[in-house]
Write a protein that holds these residues in place. Sequence first.
Motif, PDB file in Angstrom:
ATOM      1  N   ALA A 211      38.568  38.234  28.959  1.00  0.00           N
ATOM      2  CA  ALA A 211      39.679  38.961  29.571  1.00  0.00           C
ATOM      3  C   ALA A 211      39.188  40.142  30.398  1.00  0.00           C
ATOM      4  N   THR A 212      38.169  40.845  29.908  1.00  0.00           N
ATOM      5  CA  THR A 212      37.617  41.978  30.651  1.00  0.00           C
ATOM      6  C   THR A 212      36.969  41.511  31.956  1.00  0.00           C
ATOM      7  N   ALA A 213      36.214  40.419  31.876  1.00  0.00           N
ATOM      8  CA  ALA A 213      35.541  39.891  33.067  1.00  0.00           C
ATOM      9  C   ALA A 213      36.547  39.461  34.123  1.00  0.00           C
TER      10      ALA A 213
ATOM     11  N   ALA B  58      37.538  40.827  37.892  1.00  0.00           N
ATOM     12  CA  ALA B  58      37.544  39.885  39.016  1.00  0.00           C
ATOM     13  C   ALA B  58      38.814  40.040  39.846  1.00  0.00           C
ATOM     14  N   THR B  59      39.938  40.273  39.192  1.00  0.00           N
ATOM     15  CA  THR B  59      41.179  40.504  39.948  1.00  0.00           C
ATOM     16  C   THR B  59      41.169  41.889  40.600  1.00  0.00           C
TER      17      THR B  59
ATOM     18  N   TRP C 261      45.534  44.721  36.336  1.00  0.00           N
ATOM     19  CA  TRP C 261      44.297  45.084  37.043  1.00  0.00           C
ATOM     20  C   TRP C 261      44.320  44.666  38.510  1.00  0.00           C
ATOM     21  N   VAL C 262      45.125  43.673  38.868  1.00  0.00           N
ATOM     22  CA  VAL C 262      45.176  43.250  40.272  1.00  0.00           C
ATOM     23  C   VAL C 262      46.124  44.117  41.087  1.00  0.00           C
ATOM     24  N   SER C 263      47.032  44.819  40.432  1.00  0.00           N
ATOM     25  CA  SER C 263      48.085  45.551  41.141  1.00  0.00           C
ATOM     26  C   SER C 263      47.571  46.646  42.089  1.00  0.00           C
TER      27      SER C 263
ATOM     28  N   GLY D   1      55.370  48.448  40.673  1.00  0.00           N
ATOM     29  CA  GLY D   1      56.301  47.428  40.185  1.00  0.00           C
ATOM     30  C   GLY D   1      55.566  46.281  39.503  1.00  0.00           C
ATOM     31  N   LEU D   2      54.471  45.790  40.117  1.00  0.00           N
ATOM     32  CA  LEU D   2      53.721  44.691  39.504  1.00  0.00           C
ATOM     33  C   LEU D   2      53.110  45.133  38.177  1.00  0.00           C
ATOM     34  N   TYR D   3      52.634  46.379  38.126  1.00  0.00           N
ATOM     35  CA  TYR D   3      52.058  46.911  36.891  1.00  0.00           C
ATOM     36  C   TYR D   3      53.113  46.956  35.779  1.00  0.00           C
TER      37      TYR D   3
END
Length: 548
Positions: free
Chosen positions: A194-196, A200-201, A136-138, A103-105
């Motif tokens: 943005a990639t870094a 990190a997330t 990326w955090v999802s 869902g978050l994605y």
Amino acid sequence: MSNDSQLVRGTLLLTSATIISRILGLIYYFPFLWLVGTKGAALYAYAYNPYAILLSISTMGLPLAVSKFVSKYNALGDYRTGYRLFRSGLVLLSLTGFLAALGLYLIAPIIAPMFINGSGGGSGNTLEDVILVIRWVSPALLLVPMMSLVRGYFQGFQSMGPTAVSQVIEQIVRIVFILATSFFILKVMHGSLATAVSLATFAAFVGAIGGMAVLIWYWLKRQKDIKQKIAESKNVQLISLLSMYKELMLYAIPFILVGLAIPIYQQIDTFNVNKALMSLGYTLGQAEDIFAILNQTSQKVIMIPVSLATALGLTIIPAITRTFTAGDQVKLHNQITQTFNILLYLTLPAAVGLGVLSYQVYGSLYAMSEVDLGSYLLAWYAPTTIFYALFTVTAAILQGINRQKFAVYGLIGGILLKIAFNYEFVRWFGGKGAILSTDLGYGFSIFFNLWIIKKFAGYSYRSVLKNSFRMLVHSTIMGIAVWLVKWTFILWLPGGKERFLNAVITLLVGLVVGIAVYLWLGLRSNLAVEVLGNRIGFLKRKRNPKAA
């Protein structure tokens, strides 16, 4: 080892692990910010704030609720019921974790425009960048809820070691991954910000793998003993899974909602601080600088005294629960007084010190190039230290006296005030408007909680108010002493306050002088002995010289 000794040992272990994890979580952020800057910090916040809310909903009350449930039935000799909850919960949370992650994605493109407008004009982040970091955090939502369930199950056996060790390992793995990947991408590969920040997330997922690996190791080590207890269960309760989950939610919901306070307040800022500032003519890049200071850098600093003060003050909350249940009104009032005294004795001088040394604190921990704006907002944020700590403790006291639903009501009222005034406050007062609306919301919640404590515990605040006035006087004197030190060093050191080394020296000397003055005043007036005497060794001996 007796049950009481095991409980005390486990509580100390878990408290220590929590403090270590929080300190690590604060310290790593400083080199991370040096690498990614305020633009990267803002991008990190866009992803982490909605993730933190979903994470809090799925995990905040889960370990405690599961441990309470398992402990209850284990005490009856029914180990099978707790194991049924554990086994079915793993299946359920694997499904809900997958759905939450998916869902978050999927909603990333929908919520990203709520945070920023446009495509990064004025050197700001782009919508594509925000969508990327949210996605990326999802994956972390796949593992963290299940990990919380396993921790809670072990705690139900009064075994805090698995939770403590897994928390620390999870945090260490996460931090190493964040710093290593950020440095490699930005400094070695010269890749994009943005990639870094995306990696990190993603570190939340990598850290969860480390924490889960520890828990699996503990499970393999102890499963034989656990399964033997399950096989020997007696008084097995024939209750349905639906009834089990209903009971579990009754335990968990108040803790979940109260634990959501800071993430929700941060998310409100995420929704409208940038937009309110841009309506005043700020570029997106300028607005994001202010947002990052409000939502990340300044808050990381003020959470240091909040974490230490609440960790010390909340150690008495289980005792409040027992005393309230026993009906000992006099002892209950003494425990509540002690909790408030400890909390205020630590947070009042911290707030004053942060306000006076805000320039040196921000310049030493973050970039001197942004110190003017950062220290200005940090100085306004300093009193919020007291609000955060008081809300945490008053909510915990309400939970201790079985009035947790009122803590939820107070929280909701504060959030509604934050929502109602945040946008306009930012338009009226600039970046500090978001801080003022936070103080307004928390202030309402705190006064509501205090009123409920007075009503249902029959508590009088006379003694706390008297001591608070003494603490405020001591903190003011301390603040004047620190202010004199600060300006003496600014005038005498070559280069004035703009040099990084000067900021560090002034901060260190100011801290030493502030602590010395405040402690001296506390000892001379006997206030330190009254508040901390039972918890600090040499103060305890000062209170009772015969014990020495």
